[in-house]
Scaffold this motif. Structure first.
Motif, PDB file in Angstrom:
ATOM      1  N   ARG A 200       3.573   2.555  -0.569  1.00 55.78           N
ATOM      2  CA  ARG A 200       4.659   3.144  -0.690  1.00 55.78           C
ATOM      3  C   ARG A 200       6.033   2.386   0.434  1.00 55.78           C
ATOM      4  O   ARG A 200       5.263   2.292   1.664  1.00 55.78           O
ATOM      5  CB  ARG A 200       4.233   4.670  -0.215  1.00 55.78           C
ATOM      6  N   ILE A 201       6.825   1.880  -0.646  1.00 52.40           N
ATOM      7  CA  ILE A 201       7.731   1.471   0.783  1.00 52.40           C
ATOM      8  C   ILE A 201       8.778   2.044   0.947  1.00 52.40           C
ATOM      9  O   ILE A 201       9.708   2.868  -0.701  1.00 52.40           O
ATOM     10  CB  ILE A 201       8.577   0.024   0.422  1.00 52.40           C
ATOM     11  N   HIS A 202       9.712   2.482   2.180  1.00 49.80           N
ATOM     12  CA  HIS A 202      10.606   3.365   2.388  1.00 49.80           C
ATOM     13  C   HIS A 202      11.625   2.590   3.483  1.00 49.80           C
ATOM     14  O   HIS A 202      11.158   1.726   4.158  1.00 49.80           O
ATOM     15  CB  HIS A 202      10.424   5.368   2.534  1.00 49.80           C
ATOM     16  N   LEU A 203      12.851   2.414   2.846  1.00 53.10           N
ATOM     17  CA  LEU A 203      13.568   1.232   3.126  1.00 53.10           C
ATOM     18  C   LEU A 203      14.545   1.940   4.546  1.00 53.10           C
ATOM     19  O   LEU A 203      15.269   1.135   5.791  1.00 53.10           O
ATOM     20  CB  LEU A 203      15.323   0.622   2.453  1.00 53.10           C
ATOM     21  N   LEU A 204      14.415   3.142   4.757  1.00 52.34           N
ATOM     22  CA  LEU A 204      14.879   3.937   5.823  1.00 52.34           C
ATOM     23  C   LEU A 204      16.733   3.530   6.323  1.00 52.34           C
ATOM     24  O   LEU A 204      16.942   3.822   5.119  1.00 52.34           O
ATOM     25  CB  LEU A 204      14.404   3.603   7.091  1.00 52.34           C
TER      26      LEU A 204
END
Length: 244
Positions: free
Chosen positions: A61-65
């Protein structure tokens, strides 16, 4: 923080790697990265502001914040910012200053995909039910609630509320049924328009109130205020947007 439409664009850019196997993996993300070596990227799924790289045995899971970014085929930022690098026979992808997590495939079925405003599975009926169950929530908080409107961010929030003529500190329970339905419809409509403008590199040209100082309808000075639980910036017109 990138909003849902920008994540859709990232997915489109990464789509070229689907069907290819990982030849190498690196970065400072804290999980057992070797699990993914030799695995094929089966699909890329998005849920609001989150991206799921789905492999044969697990997912990432990638979350760029707030300040995350990515590159394709070339690392342009220092190793200390590099959270994850995935190498394939035909190229590579790099993710910086973002949240990267190992995800079991089984947990993907627990995600409420119908809450994603840009998904073909989007359910306006479910969104309305969630709104009705939170009558004391401000509309600015409701739009930013990823459990209700996954993918909606501050830009979309401000523009949607201006379009439907509602002030951000209005209470969900005070909205007439018609306005509640407009809120739901415009959250989705504006998200797709955002996507098209982003593709054309014209997004900012279409902003009516976000970061603006004058109302485009009446010419009155816009209110700039941090609103809601999250204290995010709101731009609105007291004359053309009603407080409910």
């Amino acid at each position: 923080m990138p909003e849902g439409p920008s994540i859709i664009l990232m997915k489109e850019n990464l789509q070229q790697f689907v069907g290819h196997k990982v030849t190498d993996i690196s970065g400072n993300a804290k999980f057992d990265k070797e699990v993914f070596s030799g695995q094929m990227l089966r699909e890329i799924r998005t849920f609001g502001k989150q991206t799921y790289l789905v492999f044969e045995k697990a997912a990432i899971r990638i979350h760029l914040l707030m300040f995350g970014s990515y590159d394709i085929n070339e690392q342009t930022k220092p190793d200390k910012s590099l959270r994850l690098a995935l190498f394939f026979s035909g190229g590579s992808m790099y993710f910086y200053t973002c949240s990267v997590k190992f995800v079991e495939l089984e947990s993907l079925s627990a995600i409420d995909w119908e809450a994603d405003v840009m998904s073909s599975l989007w359910s306006s009926e479910k969104a309305e039910k969630k709104l009705k169950s939170n009558p004391k929530m401000m509309v600015c908080d409701a739009l930013m609630d990823q459990n209700i409107f996954s993918g909606v961010g501050n830009i979309i929030k401000n523009e949607v509320l201006f379009r439907i003529g509602v002030q951000p500190e209005s209470m969900i329970g005070n909205l007439p049924a018609k306005k509640r339905k407009e809120l739901i419809a415009e959250a989705r409509n504006y998200s797709f328009e955002f996507l098209e403008w982003k593709r054309e590199f014209t997004l900012k040209k279409h902003w009516l109130v976000h970061t603006k100082s004058i109302c485009p309808i009446c010419g009155q000075k816009l209110i700039k205020k941090k609103t809601g639980i999250g204290k995010r910036r709101s731009f609105y017109c007291e004359n053309d947007q009603k407080l409910y």
